[in-house]
Design a protein around this motif. Structure first.
Motif, PDB file in Angstrom:
ATOM      1  N   ALA A 185       0.845  -1.196   0.000  1.00 16.08           N
ATOM      2  CA  ALA A 185       0.000   0.000   0.000  1.00 16.08           C
ATOM      3  C   ALA A 185       0.876   1.240   0.000  1.00 16.08           C
ATOM      4  CB  ALA A 185      -0.925   0.005   1.219  1.00 16.08           C
ATOM      5  N   THR A 186       0.378   2.278  -0.645  1.00 17.92           N
ATOM      6  CA  THR A 186       1.085   3.558  -0.666  1.00 17.92           C
ATOM      7  C   THR A 186       0.780   4.315   0.624  1.00 17.92           C
ATOM      8  OG1 THR A 186      -0.754   4.698  -1.746  1.00 17.92           O
ATOM      9  CG2 THR A 186       0.866   3.619  -3.180  1.00 17.92           C
ATOM     10  N   ASP A 187       1.555   5.364   0.878  1.00 21.37           N
ATOM     11  CA  ASP A 187       1.321   6.201   2.061  1.00 21.37           C
ATOM     12  C   ASP A 187      -0.070   6.832   2.024  1.00 21.37           C
ATOM     13  OD1 ASP A 187       3.784   5.576   3.016  1.00 21.37           O
ATOM     14  OD2 ASP A 187       4.752   7.436   2.361  1.00 21.37           O
ATOM     15  N   GLU A 188      -0.508   7.193   0.819  1.00 21.67           N
ATOM     16  CA  GLU A 188      -1.837   7.800   0.690  1.00 21.67           C
ATOM     17  C   GLU A 188      -2.927   6.792   1.064  1.00 21.67           C
ATOM     18  OE1 GLU A 188      -4.652   9.912  -2.741  1.00 21.67           O
ATOM     19  OE2 GLU A 188      -2.529   9.478  -3.139  1.00 21.67           O
ATOM     20  N   GLU A 189      -2.783   5.570   0.612  1.00 22.64           N
ATOM     21  CA  GLU A 189      -3.770   4.527   0.929  1.00 22.64           C
ATOM     22  C   GLU A 189      -3.775   4.232   2.428  1.00 22.64           C
ATOM     23  OE1 GLU A 189      -3.791   1.939  -3.230  1.00 22.64           O
ATOM     24  OE2 GLU A 189      -2.263   1.545  -1.695  1.00 22.64           O
ATOM     25  N   ILE A 190      -2.585   4.213   3.023  1.00 27.12           N
ATOM     26  CA  ILE A 190      -2.502   3.964   4.465  1.00 27.12           C
ATOM     27  C   ILE A 190      -3.189   5.095   5.233  1.00 27.12           C
ATOM     28  CG2 ILE A 190      -0.931   3.709   6.426  1.00 27.12           C
ATOM     29  CD1 ILE A 190       1.109   2.508   4.491  1.00 27.12           C
ATOM     30  N   LYS A 191      -2.941   6.330   4.810  1.00 24.69           N
ATOM     31  CA  LYS A 191      -3.558   7.479   5.489  1.00 24.69           C
ATOM     32  C   LYS A 191      -5.075   7.431   5.358  1.00 24.69           C
ATOM     33  CE  LYS A 191      -3.408  12.525   5.784  1.00 24.69           C
ATOM     34  NZ  LYS A 191      -4.878  12.645   5.907  1.00 24.69           N
ATOM     35  N   LYS A 192      -5.555   7.077   4.194  1.00 27.06           N
ATOM     36  CA  LYS A 192      -6.995   7.003   3.970  1.00 27.06           C
ATOM     37  C   LYS A 192      -7.624   5.940   4.879  1.00 27.06           C
ATOM     38  CE  LYS A 192     -10.385   6.416   0.265  1.00 27.06           C
ATOM     39  NZ  LYS A 192     -10.583   6.150  -1.175  1.00 27.06           N
ATOM     40  N   ALA A 193      -6.960   4.790   4.992  1.00 26.04           N
ATOM     41  CA  ALA A 193      -7.476   3.712   5.837  1.00 26.04           C
ATOM     42  C   ALA A 193      -7.452   4.122   7.307  1.00 26.04           C
ATOM     43  CB  ALA A 193      -6.660   2.438   5.625  1.00 26.04           C
TER      44      ALA A 193
END
Length: 593
Positions: free
Chosen positions: A456-464
């Motif tokens: 997962a990208t940092d953006e995906e992690i932040k969204k989750a």
């Protein structure tokens, strides 16, 4: 789940030979280095056998009269030094190789046990304590490694030494050789008697050690409960009883086997005395050809002869431990495994709709314990299905069957019309994201715990993390997502739950299983999570196991279970209107509202 406890029965006939045979077969993969080690062992043994002859010549030079031939004396002394230096070198090389082999053996066994743990069905862990399995990985494997490191070289060296010493003694003086052989029957009888009584104790020792490990693991994990109920004294006494049993079995095994060495040494002293008496008679008879050098060599031979017998006794002691430990290790490696599904192809290669149907599912852990007698239900794609009912109704069991953690006894479960029996387990697991009631944090960073099985990208992690409501907590930790977690004890139960929810969001599976996903959070956090869950489950078929009925009011279908059966099903308002079992459950939770 109780730890496996030693039952006190005697070893089955042939168990020692069978266990050692399995171990020998396993060690055959290291045959070449073992042979090289044994060659050096044989070399060291031969040197030890020939050295007394040089010593005999050296003594004869000294007792040959005055003046002593110093050149001969120096020559024999140098040869003797070279012999013993070569013996030391060969012994070191042999020991180094066997140490390497034993450590590779341990590494191989631990790797196979680790792989086996992932292959045995979950029902194995329902009947075996974690401490027992842990003991097989650590104590039993270590015992096998240490035993093989000592016993293999010891046995070969002893047999070679005995054979060579006997030949050398008969070549030197057959009368003295026969005198030494008088002690052999006594030593053999002693060895067999001691092994008969000590062998069962070695097995009991390994079993009791596994029980003790289980107690340690149980007491460590349950410290909060122990302290909350002031149960320190009771658990301490319980541990003390287990420890006392281990002490007793260890004492008996070591005490019985410990008799071998001093008893054989005591018997060998008779051989020293007998050799001196007979040699004195022969030396006084010139035509016998026996000299003081012959006597000196024979006294060394008696020691060399006694030493391998003692080593065989010690090797028997070590092999008993190895047999007991290998029996436990190979018993685990021989446990029934999950069916090999490497030949199965994935069935749902296109988009997954999420239609799930249970068709007359029957399941029980054994024939006498049927949990689910006849379960049928059909779930439409995208539905949020809540499974409710009292403890023991079969809610979690249904989820375990859906995930193929257990196999149904009869009936079938289909996803998009395809039986899960026809799918590889990996495909079934990939179809579901899971948030369990029992949270688990692995050693590593918060990032590694959240992004556990996917990239997962940092953006995906932040969204989750935002959706799971865990962003603020992460920002307060040193290093943020890179904050290292050793055992998870520093994180509250609620925060762990949020992290596992973020983990499920990252996985982005087409279907979801939520087992009491909000059980460890407060009311305010529950509202945040519930909103996130509504977003997460939108468009996905999801199964929610819930005791707090307030969390499943908006479910598309509520399955009410009791004693393994669906007694009611419908939406929240419909079930309340029926004024049945669900209504009684709901009203009991909100009677005061």
């Amino acid at each position: 789940m109780k730890p496996a406890r030693y039952s006190g029965e005697k070893l089955k006939k042939g168990e020692f030979k069978r266990n050692i045979g399995k171990l020998a077969v396993y060690m055959s993969r290291y045959l070449i280095p073992v042979i090289i080690s044994l060659v050096f062992t044989v070399g060291a043994t031969l040197i030890s056998i020939f050295a007394p002859q040089i010593l005999s010549d050296l003594v004869n030079v000294i007792t040959g009269g005055i003046p002593i031939d110093m050149n001969e004396l120096a020559r024999f002394a140098v040869i003797l030094i070279v012999f013993y230096a070569s013996n030391a070198l060969c012994t070191y090389v042999s020991g180094f190789i066997m140490t390497t082999v034993s450590q590779r053996l341990c590494r191989g066994l631990r790797s196979e046990i680790s792989q086996k743990i992932n292959k045995v069905p979950l029902k194995y862990f329902d009947s075996h304590a974690y401490g027992d399995t842990l003991s097989r990985v650590t104590n039993d494997v270590d015992t096998i490694g240490n035993s093989m490191q000592q016993a293999v070289s010891m046995v070969v060296q002893s047999v070679c030494m005995l054979t060579g010493v006997l030949i050398a003694m008969f070549v030197s003086c057959w009368q003295l050789a026969l005198t030494v052989l008088i002690i052999v029957p006594f030593m053999a009888i002693l060895l067999m008697v001691i092994m008969k009584f000590s062998q069962p104790q070695f097995r009991k020792q390994q079993d009791e050690l596994a029980v003790l490990n289980g107690k340690v693991e149980e007491n460590y994990s349950g410290q909060l409960v122990i302290k909350a109920f002031n149960a320190e004294k009771r658990t301490g006494e319980d541990f003390g009883k287990t420890n006392k049993r281990l002490k007793k079995s260890t004492f008996l095994s070591q005490a019985l086997s410990g008799i071998m060495q001093p008893a054989m040494t005591f018997i060998s002293y008779f051989a020293y005395a007998a050799v001196c008496v007979v040699a004195g008679i022969l030396i006084s008879t010139p035509e016998s050809g026996v000299t003081f050098g012959t006597l000196s060599a024979f006294l060394v031979y008696v020691n060399l002869f006694q030493s391998p017998l003692s080593q065989i006794a010690q090797a028997a002691n070590v092999l008993q431990s190895a047999a007991a430990a290998s029996g436990r290790v190979f018993a685990f490696l021989g446990e029934e495994e999950l069916e090999d599904e490497s030949g199965k192809e994935r069935k749902l290669t296109e988009g997954v709709r999420g239609e799930v149907e249970f068709k007359h599912v029957k399941f029980g852990y054994n024939d006498d314990r049927v949990i689910i007698p006849d379960f049928s239900a059909k779930v439409q794609p995208g539905w949020k299905v809540a499974i409710v009912g009292p403890t023991g109704a079969g809610k979690t069991t249904m989820v375990n069957l859906l995930m193929r953690f257990y196999e149904v006894n009869s009936g079938d479960i289909t996803i998009d019309g395809v039986s899960i029996k026809d799918m590889p387990r990996e495909e079934v697991h990939d179809l579901f994201g899971m948030v369990l009631q029992d949270t688990w944090m692995f050693e590593g960073t918060l990032r590694e715990n959240i992004v556990y099985s996917e990239q997962a990208t940092d953006e995906e992690i932040k969204k989750a993390c935002d959706a799971a409501g865990i962003t603020h907590y992460i920002s307060t930790q040193p290093g943020g997502l890179d904050h290292y977690v050793e055992n998870g004890d520093e994180i509250s139960g609620g925060q762990k739950q949020l992290i596992t929810i973020a983990r499920a969001m990252i996985e982005n599976a087409p279907m979801l299983i939520l087992d009491e996903a909000t059980s460890n959070v407060d009311t305010r956090t529950e509202e945040i999570i519930q909103t996130a869950m509504d977003n997460l489950t939108r468009g996905r078929t999801s199964f929610v196991i819930a005791h707090r009925l307030s969390t499943i009011k908006n479910a598309d279908l509520i399955l009410v279970m009791r004693d393994g059966n669906i007694v009611e099903q419908g939406k929240h308002e419909e079930l309340l209107a029926q004024n049945g079992f669900y209504a009684s459950l709901y009203n009991s939770q909100f009677a005061g509202e």
